[in-house]
Design a protein around this motif. Structure first.
Motif, mmCIF file in Angstrom:
data_model
loop_
_atom_site.group_PDB
_atom_site.id
_atom_site.type_symbol
_atom_site.label_atom_id
_atom_site.label_comp_id
_atom_site.label_asym_id
_atom_site.label_seq_id
_atom_site.Cartn_x
_atom_site.Cartn_y
_atom_site.Cartn_z
ATOM 1 N N UNK A 20 13.550 -17.208 -34.393
ATOM 2 C CA UNK A 20 13.628 -17.594 -33.130
ATOM 3 C C UNK A 20 14.479 -16.959 -32.324
ATOM 4 N N UNK A 21 15.679 -16.320 -32.695
ATOM 5 C CA UNK A 21 16.393 -15.524 -31.949
ATOM 6 C C UNK A 21 15.913 -14.475 -31.719
ATOM 7 N N UNK A 22 15.009 -13.682 -32.390
ATOM 8 C CA UNK A 22 14.509 -12.484 -32.485
ATOM 9 C C UNK A 22 13.304 -12.540 -31.211
ATOM 10 N N UNK A 23 12.766 -13.673 -31.064
ATOM 11 C CA UNK A 23 11.801 -13.970 -29.708
ATOM 12 C C UNK A 23 12.601 -14.294 -28.508
ATOM 13 N N UNK A 24 14.116 -14.844 -28.729
ATOM 14 C CA UNK A 24 14.764 -14.903 -27.398
ATOM 15 C C UNK A 24 15.295 -13.865 -26.713
ATOM 16 N N UNK A 25 15.452 -12.807 -27.776
ATOM 17 C CA UNK A 25 15.919 -11.373 -27.210
ATOM 18 C C UNK A 25 14.900 -10.625 -26.423
ATOM 19 N N UNK A 26 13.805 -10.920 -26.409
ATOM 20 C CA UNK A 26 12.779 -10.492 -25.321
ATOM 21 C C UNK A 26 13.111 -10.462 -24.118
ATOM 22 N N UNK A 27 13.996 -11.671 -23.822
ATOM 23 C CA UNK A 27 14.322 -11.728 -22.366
ATOM 24 C C UNK A 27 15.526 -10.954 -22.163
ATOM 25 N N UNK A 28 15.388 -10.276 -21.016
ATOM 26 C CA UNK A 28 16.642 -9.226 -20.593
ATOM 27 C C UNK A 28 17.772 -10.229 -20.334
ATOM 28 N N UNK A 29 17.825 -11.433 -19.709
ATOM 29 C CA UNK A 29 19.146 -12.183 -19.395
ATOM 30 C C UNK A 29 19.722 -12.774 -20.644
ATOM 31 N N UNK A 30 18.936 -13.051 -21.657
ATOM 32 C CA UNK A 30 19.329 -13.483 -22.967
ATOM 33 C C UNK A 30 20.101 -12.488 -23.740
#
Length: 525
Positions: free
Chosen positions: A8-18
């Protein structure tokens, strides 16, 4: 921390803001704590702790997922790169590097379980290398830190491995560290980095018709080395250790071009031979030519690839004056080794059309015809040579050097570097060497025919490439044309304006070279 949460964290890191704020988030702290704990277990994958955590494969899987989190957080994010360097270098980067080095474990008893463990071990190494690449990309302080801490040990371990993906990522990491830093490139080409260079060269798949990422990054890294004029020093470092040089006798008197040609061919036939004629000055003692190594051949092939792939306007960066001097001397060195080989021996030293070309003093010129005397004398020297037969590496190096010289000598007149390169070729007597080799090959064939045998099979394209280099050297150069005529090259070229199965285009190339050597300055325009 379970795998689902990490995914889940890996997926969220696709967002530049995150990604930009991830280093200050609780998720980062949780991943870091879990990574340190799992890494401690990975130090001994056969321990009870590893078994209680699900076995070696489960530990390596968890480490791989967390390494991917660190890798992704550094992608195109200088703030996170700096944060890892300043606060967590040893905890993250240092532990990641430890995973790259070989892991020790006892022989497995379960084949299926071992295959799973090896898979995750491979993926862990790839993820660790991906983290290092993202960590140093466009970040000079991080590049300096990685270079100081891990060169050359880690680079040698990665580039010497069997995983092509890991080798490619390791070559990318190396390129990132040296691309904009001349001092590191010099260190790579020095004795300290020669082992890394050997691994890079041996990682090149010579027989492959397609090239993967590993080859591309290796090529780009060496192209930087070539442009820094580090090829001669690296080439010498990759060769066998030099033999001691004997004392040099008194300087020789000035020789004309034909005498230099004869001296070159005599040296090529027997490096230890000296002239016994009282009217001839003693020949300086020289070390015997050393055989080429496979790494040297691969390095020459990269130079050839660079000379073929770069734009013509950039060829001068590949073929520097020091490189051209190396190529000219290597041509003579490789021929000295190859032509003493019993299979590829070219044992003649002159042309019947060359009336001023005298046979060596060791043979009675009155008792044999001009072709037979020169061929027999050099043939007897070659037959008594005690060294081992030349390896295929020497033949391959010889043909590669000739191919590079053919490209470099064909530079256009508008190239600013051409005058300097041609001056080097003139100083190193490249024209004398090429004419001498061509005469030697022709006399050997004629001598074989006179005995009723078949001509010796020289390397395919050898004579054709020699004539190409001779023509390129003489093109629009009055000094080279005069020297070629002094060497009686015209009759020699006429002897090669015929069909030859081993040199399919030699008839056209020979005619072109004749026109070039006879061309006057008024005909240039």
């Amino acid at each position: 921390m379970n795998s689902a949460r990490i995914q889940s964290i890996l997926e969220s890191l696709k967002s530049e803001s995150v990604r930009d704020s991830f280093a200050d988030s609780p998720e980062f702290v949780a991943v870091l704590d879990a990574f340190v704990a799992k890494d401690a277990i990975a130090a001994d994958l056969s321990s009870a702790e590893a078994e209680s955590a699900g076995g070696a494969a489960a530990v390596l899987e968890a480490l791989t997922l967390m390494l991917r989190v660190f890798r992704n957080m550094c992608a195109n994010c200088p703030a996170n790169q700096d944060r890892l360097r300043e606060r967590h270098f040893d905890d993250v980067v240092g532990r990641a590097v430890a995973l790259i080095l070989p892991l020790s474990s006892p022989a497995p008893t379960d084949v299926a379980a071992d295959a799973l463990r090896l898979r995750w071990q491979r993926d862990a190494v790839r993820a660790a290398l991906g983290l290092l690449c993202n960590f140093v990309t466009a970040n000079a302080p991080n590049q300096q830190l990685v270079w100081q801490r891990f060169f050359p040990t880690v680079f040698s371990a990665v580039l010497g491995g069997a995983d092509r993906s890991a080798v490619g990522t390791g070559a990318l990491l190396l390129y990132n560290c040296i691309a904009n830093h001349p001092a590191r490139r010099a260190e790579l080409a020095s004795d300290k980095g020669v082992t890394v260079c050997r691994h890079l060269l041996m990682a090149i798949e010579v027989e492959s018709e397609t090239h993967d990422d590993a080859f591309e990054w290796i090529y780009f890294a060496f192209l930087r080395i070539f442009r820094d004029d580090l090829l001669p020093s690296l080439y010498a470092a990759l060769g066998p250790p030099p033999e001691p040089i004997a004392a040099v006798s008194a300087p020789e008197p000035p020789l004309d071009s034909r005498e230099r040609l004869l001296r070159f061919i005599n040296h090529m036939a027997d490096d230890d031979a000296t002239d016994t004629d009282a009217d001839v000055a003693p020949t300086p003692a020289r070390p015997r030519p050393r055989p080429a190594t496979s790494e040297q051949v691969r390095l020459l092939k990269l130079v050839d690839a660079a000379a073929s792939r770069v734009p013509a306007s950039d060829l001068g960066y590949v073929a520097t004056p020091h490189t051209c001097r190396l190529l000219t001397r290597e041509l003579g060195q490789r021929c000295s080794v190859v032509f003493l080989n019993s299979t590829l021996r070219l044992s003649g030293a002159g042309s019947p059309a060359s009336s001023s070309f005298s046979p060596p003093a060791t043979v009675d010129g009155d008792s044999l015809d001009s072709v037979g005397s020169m061929a027999a004398s050099l043939e007897s020297v070659a037959a008594s040579a005690s060294g081992p037969e030349s390896a295929p590496a020497d033949v391959e190096a010889l043909m590669t050097v000739l191919d590079i010289l053919g490209k470099v000598t064909s530079l256009g007149d508008d190239m600013a570097e051409k005058a300097a390169l041609m001056a080097v070729f003139h100083e190193e007597e490249l024209l004398v060497i090429c004419v001498g080799l061509l005469e030697r090959a022709w006399v050997t064939e004629q001598h074989a025919k006179s005995r009723g045998g078949r001509p010796s099979n020289s390397q395919a394209g050898f004579k054709q490439q020699l004539i190409t280099v001779i023509g390129n050297l003489c093109h629009r150069c009055r000094a080279a044309q005069d020297k070629a005529r002094e060497l009686n090259v015209i009759p020699l070229l006429l002897n090669h304006c015929n069909l030859d199965d081993n040199n399919p285009c030699i008839q056209d190339v020979g005619r072109w070279c004749l026109l070039v050597c006879h061309c006057s300055k008024s005909q240039w325009t």
